[in-house]
Design a protein around this motif. Structure first.
Motif, PDB file in Angstrom:
ATOM      1  N   MET A 105      33.929 104.281  27.788  1.00  0.00           N
ATOM      2  CA  MET A 105      34.188 104.921  29.077  1.00  0.00           C
ATOM      3  C   MET A 105      34.152 106.441  28.978  1.00  0.00           C
ATOM      4  N   ASN A 106      34.608 106.983  27.847  1.00  0.00           N
ATOM      5  CA  ASN A 106      34.685 108.430  27.647  1.00  0.00           C
ATOM      6  C   ASN A 106      34.130 108.782  26.271  1.00  0.00           C
ATOM      7  N   PRO A 107      32.792 108.823  26.117  1.00  0.00           N
ATOM      8  CA  PRO A 107      32.187 108.998  24.792  1.00  0.00           C
ATOM      9  C   PRO A 107      32.628 110.246  24.021  1.00  0.00           C
ATOM     10  N   GLY A 108      33.000 111.313  24.661  1.00  0.00           N
ATOM     11  CA  GLY A 108      33.383 112.534  23.950  1.00  0.00           C
ATOM     12  C   GLY A 108      34.866 112.655  23.664  1.00  0.00           C
ATOM     13  N   MET A 109      35.625 111.666  24.041  1.00  0.00           N
ATOM     14  CA  MET A 109      37.084 111.745  23.918  1.00  0.00           C
ATOM     15  C   MET A 109      37.539 111.630  22.465  1.00  0.00           C
ATOM     16  N   ASN A 110      38.553 112.412  22.103  1.00  0.00           N
ATOM     17  CA  ASN A 110      39.138 112.334  20.763  1.00  0.00           C
ATOM     18  C   ASN A 110      40.032 111.099  20.708  1.00  0.00           C
ATOM     19  N   LEU A 112      49.316 101.407  23.987  1.00  0.00           N
ATOM     20  CA  LEU A 112      48.249 100.909  23.111  1.00  0.00           C
ATOM     21  C   LEU A 112      47.013 100.631  23.962  1.00  0.00           C
ATOM     22  N   HIS A 113      45.939 101.360  23.671  1.00  0.00           N
ATOM     23  CA  HIS A 113      44.675 101.206  24.390  1.00  0.00           C
ATOM     24  C   HIS A 113      43.610 100.692  23.430  1.00  0.00           C
ATOM     25  N   ASN A 114      42.654  99.957  23.960  1.00  0.00           N
ATOM     26  CA  ASN A 114      41.533  99.450  23.186  1.00  0.00           C
ATOM     27  C   ASN A 114      40.573 100.607  22.887  1.00  0.00           C
ATOM     28  N   LYS A 115      40.492 100.959  21.616  1.00  0.00           N
ATOM     29  CA  LYS A 115      39.688 102.120  21.189  1.00  0.00           C
ATOM     30  C   LYS A 115      38.219 101.973  21.574  1.00  0.00           C
ATOM     31  N   GLU A 116      37.654 100.799  21.382  1.00  0.00           N
ATOM     32  CA  GLU A 116      36.232 100.570  21.668  1.00  0.00           C
ATOM     33  C   GLU A 116      35.927 100.756  23.155  1.00  0.00           C
ATOM     34  N   LEU A 117      36.774 100.184  24.021  1.00  0.00           N
ATOM     35  CA  LEU A 117      36.532 100.313  25.460  1.00  0.00           C
ATOM     36  C   LEU A 117      36.695 101.748  25.935  1.00  0.00           C
ATOM     37  N   VAL A 118      37.705 102.442  25.435  1.00  0.00           N
ATOM     38  CA  VAL A 118      37.916 103.835  25.830  1.00  0.00           C
ATOM     39  C   VAL A 118      36.737 104.693  25.369  1.00  0.00           C
ATOM     40  N   ALA A 119      36.228 104.427  24.167  1.00  0.00           N
ATOM     41  CA  ALA A 119      35.077 105.181  23.653  1.00  0.00           C
ATOM     42  C   ALA A 119      33.846 104.987  24.535  1.00  0.00           C
TER      43      ALA A 119
END
Length: 124
Positions: A64-69, A55-62
């Motif tokens: 860090m990696n803006p183009g990630m699905n 389980l990863h924090n969607k907001e933080l990952v977005a």
């Protein structure tokens, strides 16, 4: 060569609420819970499973990696006790779909606390 699936990343809005769903409603265990600065990840899995969900924090990952699905992966779980699982999820007020008969067996879907849908198939 690749010989097994180790982890599946699930990007969620509320990691603690998602951990509670997977552990308290579905009976998964917390395999690991780690953090690195403001980044935190929680690994959950059925007892003894070779593959886990992180389980990863969607907001933080977005950020860090803006183009990630960050969409929900399509996961199919197997169960040996289909009817009992279906009834248990319904009794816990989890959204479950109708049971569908497929050539490969019976299947239904369910939603987690963030309306991510997953499927369960009877495996004998």
């Amino acid at each position: 060569m690749i010989n097994k699936i180790g982890q599946i990343m699930l990007y969620v809005n509320n990691q603690d609420a998602s951990k509670e769903f997977w552990t308290e409603k579905l009976g998964f265990e917390v395999v690991a819970e780690e953090s690195n600065g403001h980044m935190k990840w929680i690994e959950v899995a059925p007892k003894g499973a070779a593959t886990s969900i992180v389980l990863h924090n969607k907001e933080l990952v977005a950020k860090m990696n803006p183009g990630m699905n960050l969409g929900t992966p399509s996961l199919m779980y197997f169960t040996d006790n289909f009817d009992a699982l279906y009834g248990d999820l319904k009794n816990k007020s989890i959204k479950v779909g109708d049971v569908v008969e497929l050539p490969s067996g019976r299947v239904f879907n369910f939603a987690d606390n963030e309306d991510n849908y997953f499927a369960v198939m009877e495996k004998k």
